[in-house]
Scaffold this motif. Structure first.
Motif, PDB file in Angstrom:
ATOM      1  N   ALA A 138     -16.023   4.829  42.004  1.00 14.59           N
ATOM      2  CA  ALA A 138     -16.091   3.386  41.729  1.00 14.59           C
ATOM      3  C   ALA A 138     -15.999   3.122  40.227  1.00 14.59           C
ATOM      4  N   ALA A 139     -15.261   2.088  39.890  1.00 13.02           N
ATOM      5  CA  ALA A 139     -15.099   1.706  38.488  1.00 13.02           C
ATOM      6  C   ALA A 139     -16.265   0.825  38.063  1.00 13.02           C
ATOM      7  N   THR A 140     -17.367   1.472  37.693  1.00 16.69           N
ATOM      8  CA  THR A 140     -18.544   0.740  37.231  1.00 16.69           C
ATOM      9  C   THR A 140     -18.804   1.070  35.769  1.00 16.69           C
ATOM     10  N   GLN A 141     -19.584   0.231  35.128  1.00 14.31           N
ATOM     11  CA  GLN A 141     -19.928   0.467  33.718  1.00 14.31           C
ATOM     12  C   GLN A 141     -20.735   1.759  33.578  1.00 14.31           C
ATOM     13  N   GLU A 142     -21.605   2.027  34.542  1.00 13.24           N
ATOM     14  CA  GLU A 142     -22.399   3.253  34.516  1.00 13.24           C
ATOM     15  C   GLU A 142     -21.506   4.488  34.618  1.00 13.24           C
ATOM     16  N   ASN A 143     -20.531   4.469  35.524  1.00  9.31           N
ATOM     17  CA  ASN A 143     -19.608   5.594  35.663  1.00  9.31           C
ATOM     18  C   ASN A 143     -18.747   5.751  34.418  1.00  9.31           C
TER      19      ASN A 143
ATOM     20  N   LEU B 174     -12.789  -1.786  32.079  1.00 11.01           N
ATOM     21  CA  LEU B 174     -12.905  -1.152  33.390  1.00 11.01           C
ATOM     22  C   LEU B 174     -11.571  -1.085  34.120  1.00 11.01           C
TER      23      LEU B 174
ATOM     24  N   TYR C 228     -10.141   2.272  34.024  1.00 12.88           N
ATOM     25  CA  TYR C 228     -11.024   3.310  34.549  1.00 12.88           C
ATOM     26  C   TYR C 228     -10.248   4.460  35.187  1.00 12.88           C
TER      27      TYR C 228
ATOM     28  N   LYS D 125     -10.629   8.261  34.301  1.00 10.47           N
ATOM     29  CA  LYS D 125     -11.070   9.187  35.349  1.00 10.47           C
ATOM     30  C   LYS D 125     -10.085  10.349  35.467  1.00 10.47           C
TER      31      LYS D 125
END
Length: 73
Positions: free
Chosen positions: A5-10, A37, A40, A44
């Motif tokens: 998932a493209a999250t700020q945490e990831n 994001l 991302y 990744k």
């Protein structure tokens, strides 16, 4: 950790791990605030590629850092 998932945490996690693997001294280059994001998947892909390597040559590290600079906002 599920990085699909493209999250700020990831995003923060990926950038931190990339910085560690590339031995980046200037961590400002890897500030998550400077990355969208919507990029991302590109980050990744870089992360996945970098993490498969046991070691990186200086020229490989430089190439990855240049690619990160291209992805930044």
């Amino acid at each position: 950790m599920d990085l699909s998932a493209a999250t700020q945490e990831n995003l923060s996690y990926i950038l931190k791990r990339i910085g560690e693997k590339l031995d980046v001294v200037n961590v400002v280059l890897l500030d998550p605030v400077d990355y969208n994001l919507d990029k991302y998947e590109d980050l990744k892909w870089l992360y996945d590629h970098i993490m498969t390597k046991d070691s990186l040559s200086i020229s490989e590290k430089q190439a990855f850092i240049e690619e990160l600079a291209n992805i930044r906002k």
